[in-house]
Design an enzyme around this catalytic site. Structure first.
Site, PDB file in Angstrom:
ATOM      1  N   GLY A 176       0.808  -1.224   0.000  1.00 34.19           N
ATOM      2  CA  GLY A 176       0.000   0.000   0.000  1.00 34.19           C
ATOM      3  C   GLY A 176       0.836   1.266   0.000  1.00 34.19           C
ATOM      4  N   PRO A 197      13.672  22.387 -18.240  1.00 33.55           N
ATOM      5  CA  PRO A 197      12.246  22.702 -18.093  1.00 33.55           C
ATOM      6  C   PRO A 197      11.363  21.573 -18.632  1.00 33.55           C
ATOM      7  CG  PRO A 197      13.171  23.888 -19.974  1.00 33.55           C
ATOM      8  CD  PRO A 197      14.273  23.029 -19.409  1.00 33.55           C
ATOM      9  N   LYS A 206       5.810  21.753  -9.819  1.00 32.95           N
ATOM     10  CA  LYS A 206       7.189  21.569 -10.280  1.00 32.95           C
ATOM     11  C   LYS A 206       7.222  21.814 -11.788  1.00 32.95           C
ATOM     12  CE  LYS A 206      10.563  17.875 -11.034  1.00 32.95           C
ATOM     13  NZ  LYS A 206      10.803  16.419 -10.947  1.00 32.95           N
ATOM     14  N   LEU A 246       9.066  -0.281  -6.693  1.00 29.57           N
ATOM     15  CA  LEU A 246      10.433  -0.641  -6.310  1.00 29.57           C
ATOM     16  C   LEU A 246      10.679  -2.146  -6.414  1.00 29.57           C
ATOM     17  CD1 LEU A 246      10.751   1.727  -3.221  1.00 29.57           C
ATOM     18  CD2 LEU A 246      11.801   2.043  -5.481  1.00 29.57           C
TER      19      LEU A 246
END
Ligand code: FAD
Length: 529
Positions: free
Chosen positions: A12, A104, A81, A344
């Site tokens: 989770g 950018p 961002k 991961l």
């Protein structure tokens, strides 16, 4: 035919909830009764807690799962961002020359019918001293002046400047969990998976948990993080390390306070090169997320922490750090049998270009697209998934290695080793050799296999002061006068944009206030708490 009816996501964290939400939204839209999406997570094993800086693709993902942008900003303390500022990457501090450059998210300006600007920038048609990114987009100026990428009136996840977000990773998973259960019908179980029982074909027959006994599904999505409990421990799908090319394998991180509550919030991630790696510095609404990614071959943990604390100065006083190990690499067979690894557990490339969550998004799209209606189709889906994901990982390795190997820094063993051609993949060496005589072009890439647009390669190459000698081809570029006019127009448009775009902190606070004033917001926040 054995229809696929139940998917069980194990884990989770960001990967688990994002994949479950995307999958649930897609199957609900197609046929609500067709496939059930379940998620099991342990309350004894924590999240990694990193993963705060994202890719512009996150906007499409959040919009696709139906999350309100203002709510997302409030619940995850998110900020905007617009790219990454690289500091001290070309040469060490204290050396003459530019200290930083910008990568950018907005692509270079291209007027229909107008000249492509890169060759003309290389031939000197832009104002002297203006970097490539500064010459071809207005975004550098926008972030230099702390402006936001959008206005209050722009619809959710849209705005004139391409952008992503920076957010609190733990809060993000919590928000997705709430949205996934309440809105998308995901069934959540809290239990720790002890082991997987395999079937006669080497697939997973069932999972045995400590708290809930056995759990069964047709397809298992391993989102257990670096433990890789299913794909690694149970199914033994090998991990391919890329540590011989990308040397970083440790991080030390901290949450640091702002000097004052109204401090400007940078609308970019700052990456500052260090002796043995680099430091990320991310501005959230009320704090910074900061971490030093380094190579254990070139610095030990004590030395790394000293470097890190020196960078932070008084902001580090009294703050605890977290140390973490990682191995850059991926599983070429992330989908094996009836188990697919996302996040991961499937792989990780150091966070320099924030590819972690973007790879989760990609895996979730692919999985949703390939979801086999019939369990016997699983092998074909797996082969395609594995080919697409492996290609992305390999290309990310090239892109990130380019950041290191183009540096002119020779002030430490880390930078000297990074320039050693034996550690530079042949695929990257070939590209760089060609780009000495011509600029990168989109035809150099197979779009669907790339994580980065050609413009990102261009921004990084020329930000790193790579030299492409176009002089012998000058006569092939006769539109220099027109190009110079374009460069001037971009600067002019940038000045107007600055009038139109609000201050970054002011926009974030305004959108959050709007959400908090909504009648149902208090109830939603209480539910999450
Ligand atoms: P985790 O967050 O570790 O979640 C694992 C989940 O599995 C947890 O819920 C845990 O309870 C559960 N679990 C584990 N074992 C069991 C079990 N036996 N039974 C039941 N549940 C179990 N990515 C970015 O995009 N941007 C970044 O800036 C960025 N920075 C990073 C910096 C560092 C130093 C590192 C290491 C990674 C960074 N990443 C970044 C990657 C990002 O953190 C991950 O891609 C993302 O958080 C996904 O993690 P995850 O969900 O796979 O794993």
């Amino acid at each position: 035919m054995q229809r696929l009816r139940k998917v069980l996501v194990v884990g989770g964290g960001t990967a688990g909830w994002l994949t479950a939400c995307y999958l649930a939204k897609a199957v609900n839209a197609a046929n609500p009764a067709s496939v059930q999406v379940h998620l099991v997570e342990s309350d004894r094993i924590g999240l990694i807690g990193f993963g705060e800086s994202t890719f512009p693709s996150i906007r499409g993902t959040l919009s696709a799962i139906g999350l309100d942008e203002r709510r997302f900003l409030v619940e995850t303390c998110a900020t905007y961002k617009q790219g990454i500022r690289f500091r001290h990457w070309v040469r060490p501090p204290g050396t003459p020359g530019k200290e930083h450059f910008f990568h950018p998210f907005s692509v270079p300006s291209q007027r229909p019918g107008g000249p492509e600007l890169l060759p003309y920038w290389l031939l000197g048609a832009a104002p002297a001293g203006l970097g490539f990114a500064d010459a071809v987009t207005m975004q550098s100026l926008v972030v230099d002046r702390s402006r936001a990428p959008k206005r209050t009136r722009d619809p959710d996840y849209q705005g004139p400047m391409n952008h992503a977000y920076q957010f609190d990773a733990g809060r993000f998973a919590m928000l997705l969990a709430e949205h996934g259960q309440q809105v998308l019908g995901i069934q959540r179980h809290v239990a720790t998976v002890e082991r997987a029982v395999l079937d006669d074909h080497g697939g997973i027959a069932k999972l045995v948990t400590t708290e809930l006994g056995e759990l069964q599904a047709d397809l298992y999505v391993d989102c257990t993080g670096m433990r890789a409990g299913l794909i690694g421990e149970a199914l033994q799908s090998p991990y391919r390390s890329c540590g011989d090319v990308l040397f970083t394998d440790r991080a030390v991180a901290m949450q640091a306070p702002y000097p004052r509550p109204d401090a400007p919030i940078p609308s970019f991630t700052l990456c500052t090169a260090q002796e043995s790696g680099w430091i990320w510095d991310i501005g959230l609404q009320k704090r910074r997320g900061v971490g030093y990614v380094y190579s254990s071959r070139h610095a030990d943990a004590t030395h790394a922490e000293e470097t890190f604390r020196r960078y932070l100065g008084s902001a580090a006083d009294g703050q605890e750090v977290t140390h973490i190990r990682f191995d850059n690499g991926y599983r070429p067979e992330a989908w094996r049998g009836n188990c697919v690894a996302v996040g991961l557990s499937g792989g990780f490339m150091e966070p320099l270009e924030s590819t972690g969550i973007a790879l989760v998004e990609l895996a979730a799209y692919l999985l949703t697209h390939l979801l086999p209606g019939d369990r016997d189709d699983m092998g074909r889906a797996a082969r395609h998934f594995n080919a697409m994901m492996s290609a992305r990982y390999e290309r990310i390795v090239d892109f990130i290695k380019m950041h290191y190997c183009l540096s002119q820094r020779r002030d430490s063993a880390f930078w000297i080793d990074n320039a050693d051609p034996t550690g530079i993949p042949q695929s990257l060496q070939d590209k760089l050799a060609q780009w000495r005589h011509r600029p990168p072009h989109r035809l150099d890439f197979v779009g669907d296999l790339e994580m980065f647009l050609v413009s990102s390669w261009q921004y990084m190459l020329y930000g790193m002061e790579f030299e492409t000698d176009l002089e012998p081809l000058r006569s092939a570029y006769p539109r220099g006068v027109e190009a110079s006019r374009e460069f001037a127009m971009i600067r002019q448009a940038a000045t107007q944009a600055l009038d139109d775009l609000p201050d970054h902190r002011a926009l974030v606070e305004h959108l959050c206030d709007e959400y908090r004033r909504r009648p149902h917001a208090a109830a939603a926040r209480a539910a999450i708490a």
